[in-house]
Motif scaffolding. Structure first.
Motif, mmCIF file in Angstrom:
data_model
loop_
_atom_site.group_PDB
_atom_site.id
_atom_site.type_symbol
_atom_site.label_atom_id
_atom_site.label_comp_id
_atom_site.label_asym_id
_atom_site.label_seq_id
_atom_site.Cartn_x
_atom_site.Cartn_y
_atom_site.Cartn_z
ATOM 1 N N VAL A 120 23.019 78.545 11.412
ATOM 2 C CA VAL A 120 24.231 78.416 12.228
ATOM 3 C C VAL A 120 24.051 77.410 13.362
ATOM 4 N N GLY A 121 22.919 76.710 13.376
ATOM 5 C CA GLY A 121 22.718 75.643 14.350
ATOM 6 C C GLY A 121 22.254 76.100 15.711
ATOM 7 N N LEU A 122 21.563 77.252 15.778
ATOM 8 C CA LEU A 122 21.084 77.762 17.069
ATOM 9 C C LEU A 122 19.559 77.776 17.156
ATOM 10 N N GLY A 123 18.901 77.016 16.294
ATOM 11 C CA GLY A 123 17.449 77.008 16.292
ATOM 12 C C GLY A 123 16.838 76.664 17.640
ATOM 13 N N ALA A 124 17.454 75.717 18.331
ATOM 14 C CA ALA A 124 16.921 75.299 19.635
ATOM 15 C C ALA A 124 17.222 76.319 20.732
ATOM 16 N N LYS A 125 18.076 77.295 20.428
ATOM 17 C CA LYS A 125 18.466 78.290 21.432
ATOM 18 C C LYS A 125 17.935 79.682 21.099
ATOM 19 N N LYS A 126 16.976 79.771 20.211
ATOM 20 C CA LYS A 126 16.506 81.075 19.749
ATOM 21 C C LYS A 126 15.970 81.938 20.886
ATOM 22 N N ARG A 127 15.342 81.329 21.879
ATOM 23 C CA ARG A 127 14.774 82.089 22.997
ATOM 24 C C ARG A 127 15.656 82.064 24.243
ATOM 25 N N ALA A 128 16.847 81.506 24.106
ATOM 26 C CA ALA A 128 17.759 81.445 25.254
ATOM 27 C C ALA A 128 18.540 82.746 25.381
ATOM 28 N N ARG A 129 18.696 83.224 26.616
ATOM 29 C CA ARG A 129 19.517 84.417 26.836
ATOM 30 C C ARG A 129 20.972 84.088 26.492
ATOM 31 N N THR A 130 21.645 85.046 25.923
ATOM 32 C CA THR A 130 22.996 84.766 25.434
ATOM 33 C C THR A 130 23.954 84.404 26.561
ATOM 34 N N ARG A 131 23.679 84.857 27.770
ATOM 35 C CA ARG A 131 24.585 84.520 28.879
ATOM 36 C C ARG A 131 24.557 83.037 29.213
ATOM 37 N N THR A 132 23.534 82.318 28.776
ATOM 38 C CA THR A 132 23.428 80.880 29.059
ATOM 39 C C THR A 132 24.093 80.024 27.988
ATOM 40 N N LEU A 133 24.576 80.639 26.922
ATOM 41 C CA LEU A 133 25.165 79.875 25.830
ATOM 42 C C LEU A 133 26.567 79.381 26.194
#
Length: 281
Positions: A120-133
């Motif tokens: 789904v194109g979130l590989g670079a955000k795997k460790r990012a907290r969802t509130r920062t998305l």
């Protein structure tokens, strides 16, 4: 109910007091197809889909989703259906990987969470907290949660809201990939280009009734509509005419202009044109 159908609806009705939201809707979605349900706000589209998902009770009619009445679903049926709502929820203190792994634990045959996140194109955000998305990234997370269970049938409610053009096209490729793998998809969208590119068939619902179901190119007899041929005269004036035989007209114009017709365009009604006419706009 026909075993070739993922969804079969006959005489579906739902009212809220004196307000009839869905009136005698018949609908059939074949296994493996992408079906787009189109309709303006208040047309009964959301109520119909929520009944199919098992979230809302109907007043009358027969409904079968993967051979089961969604009003009486069991755990097995729930595991076969994926749902991407307009907003799944908030997981502010969890990162993307944790959320997807948590949802994967609900299924006995879940897909690899890491692969789904990449998909789904979130590989670079795997460790990012969802509130920062961003809004579009949260929408991708919603999609990841909808497909991590390897559903046979996937409901997508306005899936690309908040996506930029590049992200939308990447998502379309994901839908094509899921469809090629045999997943049946029921899609609701206000983007008519999305419906035209993705859907095998589209259904238009208005005032609680299904107006028509057809392939995108044949909805509202679109394939038989007159074409509009426009060109520019030697003095710069744009002329246009409607024709049932545009190829012959273009050939005539080519002879008149010695081969190259200035400003030539040939257009037929778009899916959006037909849809707006059908719903009364």
């Amino acid at each position: 109910m026909d075993e070739e159908l993922a969804i079969s609806v006959r005489g579906l009705r739902k009212a809220y007091g004196d307000n009839v939201a869905v009136a005698d809707v018949d609908l059939a979605v074949r296994r493996g197809e992408v079906f787009a349900l189109l309709g303006p706000n208040g047309a009964g589209k959301t109520t119909t889909v929520e009944i199919l998902e098992g979230f809302r009770r109907r007043d009358a009619g027969e409904v079968s989703v993967l051979g089961v009445d969604p009003a009486r679903p069991g755990p097995d049926w729930r595991s076969r259906v994926g749902i991407v709502l307009q907003g799944t929820g908030e997981f502010d203190e969890l990162n993307v990987g944790e959320v997807v792994r948590h949802f994967a634990g609900f299924y006995t045959d879940a897909d690899d969470p890491d692969k789904v996140i990449e998909r789904v194109g979130l590989g670079a955000k795997k460790r990012a907290r969802t509130r920062t998305l961003s809004g579009g990234q949260k929408r991708r997370l919603d999609v990841a949660l909808g497909i991590v269970g390897r559903p046979e049938l996937l409901f997508l409610d306005e899936p690309t809201t908040g996506f930029d053009p590049e992200a939308r096209r990447e998502f379309w490729e994901l839908i094509r990939d899921l469809s090629a793998g045999g997943t049946t998809i029921l899609l609701t969208t206000h983007y008519l280009d999305e419906a035209e590119l993705l859907a095998d068939r589209v259904g238009v619902i208005a005032a609680g009734r299904v107006i028509e179901v057809a392939t995108p190119d044949r909805l509202g007899d679109r394939h038989q509509a007159l074409a509009t041929v426009s060109w520019r005269t030697p003095d710069g004036v744009v002329q246009s005419t409607q024709s049932a035989t545009p190829t012959a007209l273009v050939a005539e114009l080519a002879g008149r202009f010695d081969g190259e017709v200035p400003g030539l365009t040939v257009t037929r009604p778009t899916l959006e044109d037909v849809y707006l006419r059908m719903i009364g706009h």
